[in-house]
Design an enzyme around this catalytic site. Structure first.
Site, short mmCIF file in Angstrom:
data_model
loop_
_atom_site.label_atom_id
_atom_site.label_comp_id
_atom_site.label_asym_id
_atom_site.label_seq_id
_atom_site.Cartn_x
_atom_site.Cartn_y
_atom_site.Cartn_z
N LYS A 49 -9.70 7.23 44.67
CA LYS A 49 -10.00 8.63 44.33
C LYS A 49 -11.45 8.96 44.67
O LYS A 49 -11.74 9.99 45.26
CB LYS A 49 -9.77 8.87 42.83
CG LYS A 49 -8.38 9.36 42.51
CD LYS A 49 -8.32 10.88 42.55
CE LYS A 49 -6.96 11.50 42.56
NZ LYS A 49 -5.82 10.96 41.98
N LYS A 57 3.43 10.28 47.53
CA LYS A 57 3.28 11.74 47.36
C LYS A 57 1.91 12.19 47.81
O LYS A 57 1.74 13.21 48.42
CB LYS A 57 3.39 12.10 45.86
CG LYS A 57 4.76 12.09 45.29
CD LYS A 57 4.73 12.61 43.85
CE LYS A 57 4.04 11.68 42.88
NZ LYS A 57 4.80 10.52 42.49
N LYS A 75 1.45 3.78 53.72
CA LYS A 75 2.37 3.58 52.60
C LYS A 75 3.00 4.92 52.19
O LYS A 75 2.30 5.92 52.16
CB LYS A 75 1.58 3.00 51.42
CG LYS A 75 2.44 2.71 50.21
CD LYS A 75 1.60 2.47 48.97
CE LYS A 75 1.13 3.77 48.37
NZ LYS A 75 0.65 3.67 46.98
P1 TYM Z 1 4.50 4.96 40.50
O1 TYM Z 1 5.13 6.00 39.66
O2 TYM Z 1 3.44 5.38 41.46
O3 TYM Z 1 5.59 4.18 41.33
C1 TYM Z 1 6.75 3.66 40.72
C2 TYM Z 1 7.15 2.37 41.41
O4 TYM Z 1 7.42 2.60 42.79
C3 TYM Z 1 6.68 1.68 43.57
N1 TYM Z 1 6.33 2.30 44.86
C4 TYM Z 1 6.55 1.75 46.06
N2 TYM Z 1 7.12 0.58 46.40
C5 TYM Z 1 7.22 0.30 47.72
N3 TYM Z 1 6.77 1.14 48.69
C6 TYM Z 1 6.19 2.32 48.40
N4 TYM Z 1 5.78 3.12 49.37
C7 TYM Z 1 6.06 2.66 47.03
N5 TYM Z 1 5.53 3.73 46.37
C8 TYM Z 1 5.71 3.49 45.05
C9 TYM Z 1 5.44 1.38 42.75
O5 TYM Z 1 4.83 0.17 43.15
C10 TYM Z 1 6.01 1.31 41.36
O6 TYM Z 1 6.56 0.05 41.08
N6 TYM Z 1 1.32 2.99 37.21
C11 TYM Z 1 2.70 2.97 37.67
C12 TYM Z 1 3.67 3.33 36.56
C13 TYM Z 1 3.53 2.48 35.36
C14 TYM Z 1 3.99 1.14 35.21
C15 TYM Z 1 3.60 0.75 33.89
C16 TYM Z 1 4.67 0.26 36.04
C17 TYM Z 1 2.91 2.85 34.19
N7 TYM Z 1 2.98 1.81 33.31
C18 TYM Z 1 3.92 -0.52 33.40
C19 TYM Z 1 4.97 -1.02 35.55
C20 TYM Z 1 4.61 -1.39 34.24
C21 TYM Z 1 2.84 3.98 38.79
O7 TYM Z 1 2.07 4.91 38.88
O8 TYM Z 1 3.92 3.77 39.58
#
Ligand code: TYM
Length: 334
Positions: free
Chosen positions: A110, A202, A199
């Site tokens: 960021k 969004k 990657k």
């Molecule tokens: P978030 O919401 O950004 O993404 C959710 C899950 O999708 C995976 N992901 C991907 N995997 C492969 N290729 C991609 N291009 C890709 N984009 C997203 C992410 O790695 C994730 O597993 N902080 C986390 C949410 C969260 C969380 C937690 C996860 C909050 N508390 C506790 C595990 C345990 C997040 O923003 O994921």
């Protein structure tokens, strides 16, 4: 084995979320006690409109179920329904070095993009650690972009245990107040590329969405970046998001045939041009996701039922959290 993971309700879900995470959630719910949640507290960092935040929370819940998370098998809940997580977040924060957070990539990215970060973003990895540690989780399935947060969580659990458990053995990682979790990532799908080859995210505006309209999806798939190789020439395989996406969406057997065509080249653009491969990807997308997209629309038409399922999940999740927060409160003297 206790499995836990979450997805932020900060916008439309994309196929990277599915292949990197949600597909694993569905597989793992057969192997142990699974807890999956909608990270709607994390989402407040980017969604600053109450009505929209509520709507996105329900959309994310519907997406989980439509894609195969079974609320009868897994505990499906909303992060904000478990107030203990905010308490653990604070308590953990008292033993976490600022430097760890200053070095976290979510924060550094960021800054690098010139944004003025809020405290919420700075503290984001601490809330994520609280999510994981509150439920005595063993395994956390995530995509590669979340690995660093998992490593921090593991460090902090050890740090907390050393602080509050006399004689805690960091090597063995047992006998702590907080259970030390492990990350689980599948190499093939750990980082699904977006339309531009970065990657899929969004933030980069390069997604292929799970629940867009047919028209939107077609537009997204048709805009995957390609080079200027002509149909008759064999196509290069490096730095080709279209090739990578075909590999992710199709089974290894199906992909083998596509791969052969990709490498052989042929005079007819209808079979060997990039446009043809994009059409193949679009067909594969529909074959894979149309049943879930139909189910998603049905679920979004019955919000009362979604709400009921989430409240039921919250009750179960709170029961998992209760002994952990009580141990922690006792140890720190609250
Ligand atoms: P978030 O919401 O950004 O993404 C959710 C899950 O999708 C995976 N992901 C991907 N995997 C492969 N290729 C991609 N291009 C890709 N984009 C997203 C992410 O790695 C994730 O597993 N902080 C986390 C949410 C969260 C969380 C937690 C996860 C909050 N508390 C506790 C595990 C345990 C997040 O923003 O994921």
């Amino acid at each position: 084995m206790r499995i836990l993971s979450g997805v932020q309700s900060s916008g439309r879900l994309h196929i990277g979320n599915y292949y990197g995470a949600i597909r694993e959630f569905v597989r793992l719910q057969e192997e142990g006690e699974a807890l999956y949640f909608i990270a709607n507290l994390h989402a407040l960092n980017s969604v600053r409109d109450g009505a929209r935040a509520r709507e996105l929370t329900l959309e994310t819940a519907a997406a989980f179920i439509a894609l195969g998370v079974d609320p009868a098998r897994a505990t499906l809940f909303r992060q904000s329904d478990i107030p203990e997580v905010a308490e653990l977040y604070w308590i953990l924060g008292t033993v976490i070095p600022m430097a760890d957070l200053q070095n976290a990539h979510s924060y550094k990215d960021k800054l690098a993009h010139g944004a003025a970060p809020d405290f919420g973003l700075f503290g984001y990895p601490v809330l994520m650690a609280a999510d994981i540690l509150l439920y005595d989780s063993d395994v956390v399935p995530v995509g590669r972009d979340q690995r660093q947060h998992l490593e921090l969580t593991i460090d902090w659990a050890g740090k907390f245990n050393r602080q509050y458990v006399p004689g805690y053995d960091s090597q063995k990682r047992t006998g702590g107040l907080l259970k030390v979790p492990a990350a689980r990532t599948r190499d093939e799908t750990a980082s699904v590329p977006g339309r531009d080859g970065q990657k899929m995210s969004k933030t980069y505006n390069n997604t292929i969405d799970l629940f867009g309209t047919d028209k939107e999806i077609e537009k997204q798939i048709k805009s995957v970046k390609t080079d200027s190789t002509t149909p008759d020439a064999p196509k290069p395989t490096a730095d080709q998001p279209l090739y990578e996406l075909l590999k992710v969406v199709f089974s290894p057997e199906e992909f083998a045939a596509i791969d052969a065509k990709w490498r052989e080249g042929g005079g007819d653009p209808k079979t060997h041009g990039y446009g043809a491969f994009k059409q193949t990807l679009l067909d594969g997308y529909h074959a894979t996701f149309d049943p879930a997209r139909k189910r998603y629309a049905e679920l979004m038409n019955d919000r009362a039922e979604l709400e009921r399922l989430l409240q039921q999940g919250a009750q179960k999740a709170r029961a998992y959290a209760a002994p952990v927060i009580s141990r922690v409160r006792g140890a720190v003297g609250l």
